[in-house]
Design a protein around this motif. Structure first.
Motif, PDB file in Angstrom:
ATOM      1  N   CYS A   1     -40.929  -5.784  -9.582  1.00 12.81           N
ATOM      2  CA  CYS A   1     -40.033  -5.802 -10.750  1.00 12.81           C
ATOM      3  C   CYS A   1     -39.297  -7.132 -10.840  1.00 12.81           C
ATOM      4  O   CYS A   1     -38.136  -7.170 -11.254  1.00 12.81           O
ATOM      5  CB  CYS A   1     -38.997  -4.688 -10.665  1.00 12.81           C
ATOM      6  SG  CYS A   1     -39.614  -3.096 -10.146  1.00 12.81           S
TER       7      CYS A   1
ATOM      8  N   VAL B   1     -35.520  -7.758 -12.318  1.00 14.13           N
ATOM      9  CA  VAL B   1     -34.428  -8.045 -11.373  1.00 14.13           C
ATOM     10  C   VAL B   1     -33.826  -9.425 -11.684  1.00 14.13           C
ATOM     11  O   VAL B   1     -32.608  -9.599 -11.687  1.00 14.13           O
ATOM     12  CB  VAL B   1     -34.943  -7.977  -9.915  1.00 14.13           C
ATOM     13  CG1 VAL B   1     -33.885  -8.479  -8.942  1.00 14.13           C
ATOM     14  CG2 VAL B   1     -35.343  -6.547  -9.554  1.00 14.13           C
TER      15      VAL B   1
ATOM     16  N   ILE C   1     -37.233  -0.471 -13.542  1.00 14.36           N
ATOM     17  CA  ILE C   1     -36.982  -0.522 -12.094  1.00 14.36           C
ATOM     18  C   ILE C   1     -36.877   0.901 -11.537  1.00 14.36           C
ATOM     19  O   ILE C   1     -37.415   1.215 -10.473  1.00 14.36           O
ATOM     20  CB  ILE C   1     -35.701  -1.334 -11.790  1.00 14.36           C
ATOM     21  CG1 ILE C   1     -35.915  -2.803 -12.171  1.00 14.36           C
ATOM     22  CG2 ILE C   1     -35.322  -1.210 -10.316  1.00 14.36           C
ATOM     23  CD1 ILE C   1     -34.664  -3.667 -12.092  1.00 14.36           C
TER      24      ILE C   1
ATOM     25  N   THR D   1     -30.273  -2.857  -8.881  1.00 14.44           N
ATOM     26  CA  THR D   1     -30.087  -3.450 -10.208  1.00 14.44           C
ATOM     27  C   THR D   1     -28.815  -4.284 -10.308  1.00 14.44           C
ATOM     28  O   THR D   1     -28.661  -5.044 -11.263  1.00 14.44           O
ATOM     29  CB  THR D   1     -29.990  -2.369 -11.307  1.00 14.44           C
ATOM     30  OG1 THR D   1     -28.845  -1.546 -11.036  1.00 14.44           O
ATOM     31  CG2 THR D   1     -31.246  -1.510 -11.355  1.00 14.44           C
TER      32      THR D   1
ATOM     33  N   ALA E   1     -38.963  -3.650  -5.042  1.00 15.42           N
ATOM     34  CA  ALA E   1     -38.303  -4.082  -6.284  1.00 15.42           C
ATOM     35  C   ALA E   1     -38.526  -5.570  -6.516  1.00 15.42           C
ATOM     36  O   ALA E   1     -38.821  -6.006  -7.627  1.00 15.42           O
ATOM     37  CB  ALA E   1     -36.813  -3.758  -6.225  1.00 15.42           C
TER      38      ALA E   1
END
Ligand code: ATP
Ligand code: MN
Length: 467
Positions: free
Chosen positions: A279, A283, A138, A447, A275
């Motif tokens: 990702c 996540v 990330i 995160t 994100a």
């Protein structure tokens, strides 16, 4: 062993050409099975997902099989087959296995469920865990998102120095850079250290911000951003401060405070959206393992408009909360620098969305911020986020030479450090604005990690510079 070009696991898991011969290389996460068949979960860092290697034990050398332990590094040739088990599409029926690197039982990541504190002590190995693999992937993607955002909008990536002889924010929290012999320091008759013979011929430090140099560039190139390491020797052992962190500092000519707020809001939303789009697996993993509200929080921030609120009104809300019985550790009053608990109250309890607080008292903000007509406040803006508190600090800059000079003199900032900065106001000055985003604060948010030491590979904090 036959030479087959390696495929990364992230790409293998997308393939459907079952029957193809493939090669994977990676590290053993787990091994289980019966006396006839073993299942190896192999990970190569390209994705949070493992690929399952199916091994018919009868076809392999017993001595080699013994070396397939948790943490060992393997190269596997085999047939890509459709998986019968749930949770994955493809697996590999092993034909040839080579143990590239053995791993004995002193390997600290044998079983799952280590504490974050323990993993910090083995920061050299923690990238091998699911959690840190996810965080570092990330982190990479966020860096790309940032460059992409600015590049598309015509901002130039501008490199400001890491070693500097000017202190942007005020002395006291800088790391000194010197080649002087500390065992034999020469002092003058007043007891002061003479830096004339030091490497740079004057006192030098690691940068606490690239902003002042960024302003030089913005008032020439129009719009720039910096993205580099930043150092603060603040002895604050908090879960949100590092001694070495990365900061992104856009600076834009002709932007006023409102443009600056809009840029900050668009920028953070772009990063958060990125994100979720790029990702998602990582996540989702962090969401399920650590923080069941992470994805909802990320989606919330993209949807919500950020509140824009003057500091004075923010303080009123906090004072009202205190009057109604809410307990804060630190006092609130007009003129106080807000603590993270105050910032989070406004965001999490009162507005339930991100807040941009503006027009702070000039005494608690830096000398370069544009002074308001009231003579008391400056055009500062802090972006406050759920779980984090301050994620961005910025302002419209004082563009007026005389006002800026007066403030510099009032605060006793030496002209030898300031003359070049003041020149921007002397020669063709213009309104301009900018802000600083702490990269690791953004990563904390994206995160869901709760300690900033866990979103940078090798954290530097008071009493810790290991690895
Ligand atoms: P704080 O009050 O949280 O210490 P600050 O007011 O000192 O922050 P600025 O000087 O405005 O922060 O720096 C801009 C941004 O850099 C902050 O909004 C934050 O995201 C980040 N930042 C500042 N100090 C640190 C640190 N020690 N470690 C990590 N990030 C930091
Ligand atoms: Mn600080």
């Amino acid at each position: 062993m036959d030479t087959i070009i390696r495929t990364r696991i992230v790409d293998l898991l997308k393939r459907t050409d079952f029957g193809a011969m493939v090669n994977v290389k990676g590290w053993v996460r787990t091994r289980r099975g019966s006396k006839q068949v073993n299942f190896i979960a192999l990970n190569d860092g390209s994705t949070i997902k493992n690929i399952q290697i199916v091994v018919d034990l009868a076809n392999f050398d017993e001595e080699m099989l013994k070396k397939i332990t948790t943490g060992a590094c393997l190269s596997v040739n085999g047939e890509l087959v459709q998986s019968v088990g749930a949770g994955q599409a493809a697996e590999i029926q092993a034909r040839e296995i080579e143990v590239l690197g053995e791993c004995d039982n002193t390997y600290p990541l044998q079983k799952k469920g280590h504490s974050m504190e323990f993993l910090r002590e083995i920061a050299h190995l923690r990238p091998r865990t699911n959690t840190f693999g996810a965080v570092y992937r990330i982190r990479h993607n966020m860096a790309i998102a940032i460059h992409q955002f600015f590049h598309e909008r015509g901002f130039y990536y501008f490199h400001t120095p890491i070693i500097t002889a000017s202190d942007c924010e005020g002395a006291g929290q800088m790391f000194q850079v010197t080649t002087m012999n500390l065992y034999d320091l020469k002092k003058d008759e007043n007891g002061s250290i003479n830096y004339d013979n030091d490497f740079f011929g004057k006192q030098a430090s690691l940068t606490v911000s690239g902003q002042l140099e960024g302003e030089l560039a913005a008032t020439a190139l129009g719009a720039i951003y910096t993205f580099g390491p930043t150092f603060r020797a603040e002895n604050s052992n908090t879960p949100r401060h590092l001694a070495e962190f990365w900061m992104i500092e856009p600076e834009v000519a002709f932007n006023d405070i409102n443009d600056n707020m809009q840029l900050a809001e668009d920028f953070i939303k772009h990063c958060v959206r990125w994100a979720l789009e790029h990702c998602y697996d990582d996540v989702k993993f962090l969401n399920d393992m650590f923080d069941k509200e992470l994805i909802a929080r990320l989606e919330g921030v993209i949807k919500e408009e950020f509140v824009r609120l003057p500091y004075t009104e923010g303080v009123k809300i906090l004072e009202d909360a205190v009057a109604k019985g809410h307990k804060f550790e630190f006092p609130v009053f007009w003129g106080a620098d807000l603590a993270s608990e105050h910032e989070r109250y406004l965001v999490e309890e009162h507005f339930k969305r991100p807040v941009i607080l503006t027009d702070y008292p000039k005494e608690i903000k830096a000398f370069y911020m544009k002074q308001n007509e009231d003579g008391k406040t400056v055009r500062a803006m802090d972006v406050l986020f759920p779980k984090i508190g301050e994620i961005i600090g910025g302002s419209e800059r004082e563009a007026d030479y005389d006002k800026l000079l007066a403030r510099v003199e009032e605060l006793g900032i030496p002209m030898k450090d300031m003359w070049w900065y003041l020149d921007t106001r002397k020669y063709g000055t213009c309104p301009h604005s900018g802000f600083g985003l702490g990269f690791e604060r953004l990563l904390l948010f994206v995160t869901g990690m709760t300690n900033i030491r866990d979103v940078i590979p090798f954290p530097r904090t008071p009493n810790n510079a290991n690895f």
